[in-house]
Write a protein that holds these residues in place. Sequence first.
Motif, PDB file in Angstrom:
ATOM      1  N   ILE A  98       2.486  37.011  16.624  1.00  0.00           N
ATOM      2  CA  ILE A  98       3.040  38.136  17.862  1.00  0.00           C
ATOM      3  C   ILE A  98       1.637  38.891  18.018  1.00  0.00           C
ATOM      4  CG2 ILE A  98       4.354  40.178  18.289  1.00  0.00           C
ATOM      5  CD1 ILE A  98       6.978  38.923  17.008  1.00  0.00           C
ATOM      6  N   VAL A 122       5.464  37.415  26.516  1.00  0.00           N
ATOM      7  CA  VAL A 122       5.443  35.657  25.484  1.00  0.00           C
ATOM      8  C   VAL A 122       6.070  36.313  24.042  1.00  0.00           C
ATOM      9  CG1 VAL A 122       3.297  34.852  24.018  1.00  0.00           C
ATOM     10  CG2 VAL A 122       3.608  35.212  26.503  1.00  0.00           C
ATOM     11  N   ILE A 123       5.531  38.028  23.569  1.00  0.00           N
ATOM     12  CA  ILE A 123       6.160  38.594  22.319  1.00  0.00           C
ATOM     13  C   ILE A 123       7.501  38.377  22.114  1.00  0.00           C
ATOM     14  CG2 ILE A 123       6.365  40.424  21.252  1.00  0.00           C
ATOM     15  CD1 ILE A 123       3.663  41.367  22.601  1.00  0.00           C
ATOM     16  N   GLY A 125       9.049  35.690  23.065  1.00  0.00           N
ATOM     17  CA  GLY A 125       9.646  34.424  23.590  1.00  0.00           C
ATOM     18  C   GLY A 125       9.647  33.902  21.448  1.00  0.00           C
ATOM     19  N   LEU A 126       8.135  34.696  21.512  1.00  0.00           N
ATOM     20  CA  LEU A 126       7.781  33.941  19.533  1.00  0.00           C
ATOM     21  C   LEU A 126       9.098  35.184  18.824  1.00  0.00           C
ATOM     22  CD1 LEU A 126       4.119  34.800  19.716  1.00  0.00           C
ATOM     23  CD2 LEU A 126       5.610  33.209  20.013  1.00  0.00           C
ATOM     24  N   TRP A 127       9.452  35.802  19.689  1.00  0.00           N
ATOM     25  CA  TRP A 127      10.369  36.391  18.345  1.00  0.00           C
ATOM     26  C   TRP A 127      12.034  35.399  18.740  1.00  0.00           C
ATOM     27  CZ3 TRP A 127      10.419  41.798  16.216  1.00  0.00           C
ATOM     28  CH2 TRP A 127      11.560  41.847  16.103  1.00  0.00           C
ATOM     29  N   PHE A 170      16.417  37.841  23.342  1.00  0.00           N
ATOM     30  CA  PHE A 170      15.029  37.629  23.574  1.00  0.00           C
ATOM     31  C   PHE A 170      15.055  39.448  24.992  1.00  0.00           C
ATOM     32  CE2 PHE A 170      12.978  37.070  28.300  1.00  0.00           C
ATOM     33  CZ  PHE A 170      11.526  36.279  27.899  1.00  0.00           C
ATOM     34  N   SER A 478      11.863  29.452  23.675  1.00  0.00           N
ATOM     35  CA  SER A 478      10.007  29.595  22.390  1.00  0.00           C
ATOM     36  C   SER A 478       9.051  28.966  23.407  1.00  0.00           C
ATOM     37  CB  SER A 478      10.953  29.040  21.493  1.00  0.00           C
ATOM     38  OG  SER A 478      12.602  28.969  20.644  1.00  0.00           O
ATOM     39  N   GLY A 481       7.217  31.241  24.081  1.00  0.00           N
ATOM     40  CA  GLY A 481       6.299  31.696  23.194  1.00  0.00           C
ATOM     41  C   GLY A 481       5.005  31.230  22.962  1.00  0.00           C
TER      42      GLY A 481
END
Length: 494
Positions: A98, A122-123, A125-127, A170, A478, A481
């Motif tokens: 992140i 994007v952040i 999605g990474l979470w 999300f 995902s 992300g």
Amino acid sequence: MRKLNLWLALAVATLSGFVLQSAFPALGIWPLSILGVFLVLWTLLGRKFWMSVLLGTIAGASFWLSLINWLTLYLGPVPWLALALLQAIFFGFGAGLISLVLNRGPQRWPSRWGRVGLVSIVIAGLWVLREGVTSVWPYGGFSWGKIAQAQSQSFYAHDVAWVGTAGLSFLVVLVATLVFQVLRERSIKLLLIPALLMVVMIVFPTFAITEIGYSRILAVQGNSKAGLFDEHYPGEIFQDHVSGTLPFAGEDIDMVVWPENATDISPDKSALISQTLTAVSNRMDAPLVTGVITSNDKDENFNSSIVWTDSVQSQYDKIHPVPFAEYMPDRPFWRTFQPELVDLVTRDYSFGTRPNVVDIGGTVAGISICFDITDDQQAYDMIAGGAEVILAQTNNADFGKTSENLQQLAIARLRAIETGRSVVNISTVGTSAIISPTGETMDSIPAYEPGAMLDNVPLSTTMTPAMSFGRTIEWLLSMVGLVGLALCLLPRRP
């Protein structure tokens, strides 16, 4: 927003984990989930990857050590520390990824929309990616502590029927990240963006669930001495549930539901237990659903739920036994570290292969045994199998009067909304509750009190969008992300 100095960042990272944990039961202050994510992001601002991993691991440690401290009640600190620190490391590497987007994204997407909108998406999605990975790996994963699971009583809970658990995580992280990015822009008017998103999440219509009738269900909580170290004679837990059931003889009942391990002697090993189950089913004039340990001709043991009338009519064997509790993976390896604890797991349950959907007197029920309720894939399988109601049988006795049972109940409530199914959450010691497809508590029994719930439980075959799309939602988010991260890592054109 300015970069925190290192010592302050360490303190804020520690605080952020406790703030996140406070969004979950027992405190259950769900807005703190947004503040917790915000604080995590603040510690990562201006940090390089490995420092971000360290700060994220610290935040993850304070979150996980406080969230699952109920593991220490009987098993002591070693399993708690091992699981919490493993999850903290995952949290840390998620934070490292992140941070790459948080710090490089504004240069990759220099427009205001890019700096605020794309970076936030994007952040988030990474979470979701990090939550998804830890839910399935290692040893089948640990699908606890998802930020969506803190929202069961929030204004956003109804959205889970549309976007699933991953989608709700999300959205919550997206709100927090938008607020953070807007404050980085130092533009108060841009706060309208996360404010508008929150309003949309609140006012978005509840997905309509069509009821096809009801099943009159009696669910019994025996308040039994069912913990690993509880002293009880064989059959005592069984007798507690028989005693809690028989007073309802003569009532109009479609099925009787007992919790996990309620029948603590298998009927295939005791004629008396078998005869008593038949007698109870006859007295109630209804099938009896009970948790029991079963075995097969290969000497494999299963944590099972059986449907009984005069014999076993249907059976579900727990598909994913809990590692280090219901079976010991790589036993020789782990025994070198803590032989006393490893030896407590005297019986390794095998992995079930039967469907988690059974027919109970004409009603199709999804069966969840204890931590099954946290497993997204099992929810998808239930609904795909035609489940009209979910029976969540559990034994929380090993966790005493901690927040574990409330956390599990919150997950069950969110699952009811997500699947559009009533959930009968029945425990040996509580807290037990019958939850409607909209997440309302229809009936409940407090923890550590014997009791029973007899209710007309709504049945449904409605397919919510969350169940229609299933794991595709998690995969797509995902992928957002990962693609965004990849773009941030690409060298910029001169």
